[in-house]
Enzyme design. Structure first.
Site, PDB file in Angstrom:
ATOM      1  N   ASP A  59       0.840  -1.190   0.104  1.00  0.00           N
ATOM      2  CA  ASP A  59       0.071   0.054   0.276  1.00  0.00           C
ATOM      3  C   ASP A  59       0.995   1.283  -0.052  1.00  0.00           C
ATOM      4  O   ASP A  59       1.512   1.479   1.079  1.00  0.00           O
ATOM      5  CB  ASP A  59      -1.118   0.109   1.503  1.00  0.00           C
ATOM      6  N   THR A 129      -2.798  12.141 -16.448  1.00  0.00           N
ATOM      7  CA  THR A 129      -3.975  12.365 -17.059  1.00  0.00           C
ATOM      8  C   THR A 129      -4.198  13.666 -17.721  1.00  0.00           C
ATOM      9  O   THR A 129      -3.795  14.687 -17.325  1.00  0.00           O
ATOM     10  CB  THR A 129      -5.067  12.239 -16.312  1.00  0.00           C
ATOM     11  N   ASP A 130      -4.786  13.834 -18.931  1.00  0.00           N
ATOM     12  CA  ASP A 130      -5.164  15.106 -19.603  1.00  0.00           C
ATOM     13  C   ASP A 130      -6.174  15.758 -18.727  1.00  0.00           C
ATOM     14  O   ASP A 130      -6.396  16.941 -18.991  1.00  0.00           O
ATOM     15  CB  ASP A 130      -5.711  14.917 -20.905  1.00  0.00           C
ATOM     16  N   GLU A 131      -6.942  15.175 -17.620  1.00  0.00           N
ATOM     17  CA  GLU A 131      -7.995  15.908 -17.031  1.00  0.00           C
ATOM     18  C   GLU A 131      -7.600  16.762 -15.887  1.00  0.00           C
ATOM     19  O   GLU A 131      -8.024  17.724 -15.687  1.00  0.00           O
ATOM     20  CB  GLU A 131      -8.672  14.557 -16.291  1.00  0.00           C
ATOM     21  N   TYR A 154     -10.961  13.588  -8.445  1.00  0.00           N
ATOM     22  CA  TYR A 154      -9.950  12.703  -9.148  1.00  0.00           C
ATOM     23  C   TYR A 154      -8.933  13.564  -9.894  1.00  0.00           C
ATOM     24  O   TYR A 154      -7.775  13.470  -9.674  1.00  0.00           O
ATOM     25  CB  TYR A 154     -10.578  11.744 -10.098  1.00  0.00           C
ATOM     26  N   SER A 157      -6.691  15.696  -7.614  1.00  0.00           N
ATOM     27  CA  SER A 157      -5.630  14.834  -7.050  1.00  0.00           C
ATOM     28  C   SER A 157      -4.464  14.558  -7.814  1.00  0.00           C
ATOM     29  O   SER A 157      -3.396  14.385  -7.597  1.00  0.00           O
ATOM     30  CB  SER A 157      -6.254  13.270  -6.265  1.00  0.00           C
ATOM     31  N   LYS A 158      -4.804  14.197  -9.085  1.00  0.00           N
ATOM     32  CA  LYS A 158      -3.886  13.970 -10.111  1.00  0.00           C
ATOM     33  C   LYS A 158      -2.956  15.380 -10.209  1.00  0.00           C
ATOM     34  O   LYS A 158      -1.791  15.228 -10.364  1.00  0.00           O
ATOM     35  CB  LYS A 158      -4.258  13.480 -11.376  1.00  0.00           C
ATOM     36  N   ILE A 210     -26.163   6.766 -20.820  1.00  0.00           N
ATOM     37  CA  ILE A 210     -25.367   7.987 -21.415  1.00  0.00           C
ATOM     38  C   ILE A 210     -25.670   9.143 -20.529  1.00  0.00           C
ATOM     39  O   ILE A 210     -26.417   9.624 -20.341  1.00  0.00           O
ATOM     40  CB  ILE A 210     -25.688   8.233 -22.845  1.00  0.00           C
TER      41      ILE A 210
HETATM   42  O1  TDX Z   1     -21.999   5.132 -17.601  1.00  0.00           O
HETATM   43  C1  TDX Z   1     -21.294   6.048 -18.248  1.00  0.00           C
HETATM   44  N1  TDX Z   1     -21.945   7.015 -18.819  1.00  0.00           N
HETATM   45  C2  TDX Z   1     -21.139   8.046 -19.488  1.00  0.00           C
HETATM   46  O2  TDX Z   1     -21.816   8.738 -20.246  1.00  0.00           O
HETATM   47  C3  TDX Z   1     -19.874   6.529 -17.873  1.00  0.00           C
HETATM   48  C4  TDX Z   1     -18.795   5.403 -16.992  1.00  0.00           C
HETATM   49  C5  TDX Z   1     -19.120   7.490 -18.523  1.00  0.00           C
HETATM   50  N2  TDX Z   1     -19.888   8.358 -19.113  1.00  0.00           N
HETATM   51  C6  TDX Z   1     -19.177   9.532 -19.933  1.00  0.00           C
HETATM   52  C7  TDX Z   1     -18.504  10.274 -18.931  1.00  0.00           C
HETATM   53  C8  TDX Z   1     -17.320  10.860 -19.852  1.00  0.00           C
HETATM   54  O3  TDX Z   1     -17.530  11.787 -20.618  1.00  0.00           O
HETATM   55  O4  TDX Z   1     -18.179   8.895 -20.834  1.00  0.00           O
HETATM   56  C9  TDX Z   1     -17.158   9.528 -20.790  1.00  0.00           C
HETATM   57  C10 TDX Z   1     -15.908   8.711 -20.434  1.00  0.00           C
HETATM   58  O5  TDX Z   1     -16.171   8.448 -19.120  1.00  0.00           O
HETATM   59  P1  TDX Z   1     -15.036   7.637 -18.239  1.00  0.00           P
HETATM   60  O6  TDX Z   1     -15.024   6.212 -18.871  1.00  0.00           O
HETATM   61  O7  TDX Z   1     -15.538   7.445 -16.701  1.00  0.00           O
HETATM   62  O8  TDX Z   1     -13.751   8.260 -18.469  1.00  0.00           O
HETATM   63  P2  TDX Z   1     -13.395   9.908 -17.941  1.00  0.00           P
HETATM   64  O9  TDX Z   1     -14.408  10.363 -16.977  1.00  0.00           O
HETATM   65  O10 TDX Z   1     -13.247  10.593 -19.302  1.00  0.00           O
HETATM   66  O11 TDX Z   1     -11.744   9.678 -17.413  1.00  0.00           O
HETATM   67  C11 TDX Z   1     -11.107   8.696 -18.017  1.00  0.00           C
HETATM   68  O12 TDX Z   1     -10.079   9.278 -18.544  1.00  0.00           O
HETATM   69  C12 TDX Z   1      -8.929  10.148 -18.208  1.00  0.00           C
HETATM   70  C13 TDX Z   1     -10.246   7.837 -16.781  1.00  0.00           C
HETATM   71  O13 TDX Z   1     -11.473   7.377 -15.982  1.00  0.00           O
HETATM   72  C14 TDX Z   1      -9.344   8.488 -16.098  1.00  0.00           C
HETATM   73  O14 TDX Z   1      -8.821   7.707 -15.200  1.00  0.00           O
HETATM   74  C15 TDX Z   1      -8.380   9.155 -17.084  1.00  0.00           C
HETATM   75  O15 TDX Z   1      -7.347   9.927 -16.408  1.00  0.00           O
END
Ligand code: TDX
Length: 350
Positions: A59, A129-131, A154, A157-158, A210
């Site tokens: 950990d 990440t790009d976030e 998230y 924190s990154k 979605i």
């Molecule tokens: O059920 C869903 N419905 C939906 O519309 C989920 C899980 C997501 N989404 C949308 C949210 C986002 O616009 O889809 C897109 C992608 O979602 P995620 O897969 O949760 O990714 P995101 O939030 O974009 O972040 C991801 O990319 C950058 C990763 O989780 C991060 O760890 C990474 O740093």
């Protein structure tokens, strides 16, 4: 080289180890992983008996455990993947994100600082990440000099962890590199993320949730290309420098879901209309970033890296992987996974 890979049982870390361990027998790889819900040892089965690979359950938020593993292994290279990574989880429970992503990174940096001297040929590679850059409007790209403006616990924190990594370079001369990558997809991704969630729900004829109107844009990169980019930057990138990694694959979420339905219909022989009918527009994610897009010219020009997969080839490989790895799928969808689905989606209205 002795290489510590943190978070090597997670999605990107496991892909990285599966790509590198068999092809680089001259290096030893130690997977330092806490084995949280998102880890799956099935993902490492192909390499777990190779002589240049071992796993240590650690950990990284516990400094004593970090010290012990550094004393034992004396790494030349640390590739730091370990992180809590799911945005929706960070919204519903941010504490683990602050602890693992910020304190965990800090502990690893301290372990390196205590042991490495300035003229050692060692490296701490931070995977990010790009976030961290926040959200783009309809135009523009993130470059390495875009100001940080994170939206979720998230990404905050990154962002914090990136700053601490850079501070250790400037203040203590620690040899570091950082890569900030766009959305990954591919084999072995935990089915809380958009693409695997949609594949598995569609296969079970469950609703495809979605968020909002599905108009948010992400830049998608096949995970093998990301792993290749990290290894290329480790070898060719400049110490102290940040590299943006992207796939040149900007897609609206709704396009991603439609493409998945089409590919799944082709691969399984069902009618695509049957899958389209599963789509549901549900309550949006709070603080949902509109658009991410990467300018990856630095890594291309300085390191010669470019992605190999297009979205079409990568998505087909991914769908085929999930179709032919049902044991892996069964393994990760434990009771805890069901609890998460209820927690995150139970309260979202259609
Ligand atoms: O059920 C869903 N419905 C939906 O519309 C989920 C899980 C997501 N989404 C949308 C949210 C986002 O616009 O889809 C897109 C992608 O979602 P995620 O897969 O949760 O990714 P995101 O939030 O974009 O972040 C991801 O990319 C950058 C990763 O989780 C991060 O760890 C990474 O740093």
């Amino acid at each position: 080289m002795r290489i510590i890979v943190t978070g090597g049982a997670g999605f990107i870390g496991a892909n990285f180890l599966n790509q590198l361990v068999p092809t680089l027998p001259e290096h030893s790889f130690v997977n330092v992983d806490k084995l949280t819900y998102a880890a799956n040892l099935e993902s490492l089965r192909a390499i777990d008996s190779l002589p240049n690979y071992v796993l240590r359950q650690v950990d990284i938020t516990d400094m004593a455990q970090v010290d012990a593993v550094f004393d034992e292994l004396d790494p030349d290279l640390v590739v730091h993947f370990a992180a809590e990574s799911h945005v929706d989880r960070s919204i519903l429970g941010p504490r683990e994100f602050i602890r693992t992503n910020i304190e965990g990174t800090f502990n690893l940096l301290e372990a390196c600082r205590k042991r490495w001297s300035r003229d050692d040929d060692r490296l701490f590679h931070h995977v990010s990440t790009d976030e961290v850059y926040g959200s783009l409007g309809d135009t523009g790209l993130f470059t390495e000099s875009t100001a940080y403006d994170p939206s979720s616990p998230y990404s905050a924190s990154k962002a914090a962890s990136d700053h601490v990594v850079r501070a250790y370079h400037r203040t203590y001369g620690l040899p570091v590199k950082i890569t900030n990558c766009s959305n990954n997809y591919g084999p072995m991704q935990f089915p809380e993320k958009l693409i695997p969630l949609m594949i598995l729900n569609a296969l079970e004829r469950k609703p495809l949730p979605i968020y909002g109107e599905g108009l948010n844009v992400r830049d998608w990169l096949y995970v093998a290309d990301h792993c290749d980019a990290i290894w290329t930057v480790i070898q060719k990138g400049r110490v102290g420098r940040t590299y943006n990694i992207g796939g040149n694959n900007e897609k609206r979420n709704i396009e991603v879901v439609d493409t998945l339905c089409q590919v799944l219909a082709e691969e399984t022989g069902c009618r695509v209309g049957e899958l389209f009918a599963l789509k549901r527009f549900v309550t949006d994610r709070p603080g949902h970033d509109l658009r991410y897009a990467i300018d990856a010219s630095r890594v291309r020009e300085e390191c010669g890296w470019e992605p190999k997969e297009t979205f079409d080839t990568g998505i087909r490989k991914t769908v085929r992987w999930y179709l032919s790895n049902q044991d892996w799928v069964r393994d990760v969808r434990s009771g805890d996974y069901r609890k998460w689905i209820d927690l995150n989606y139970g309260s979202r209205t259609a």
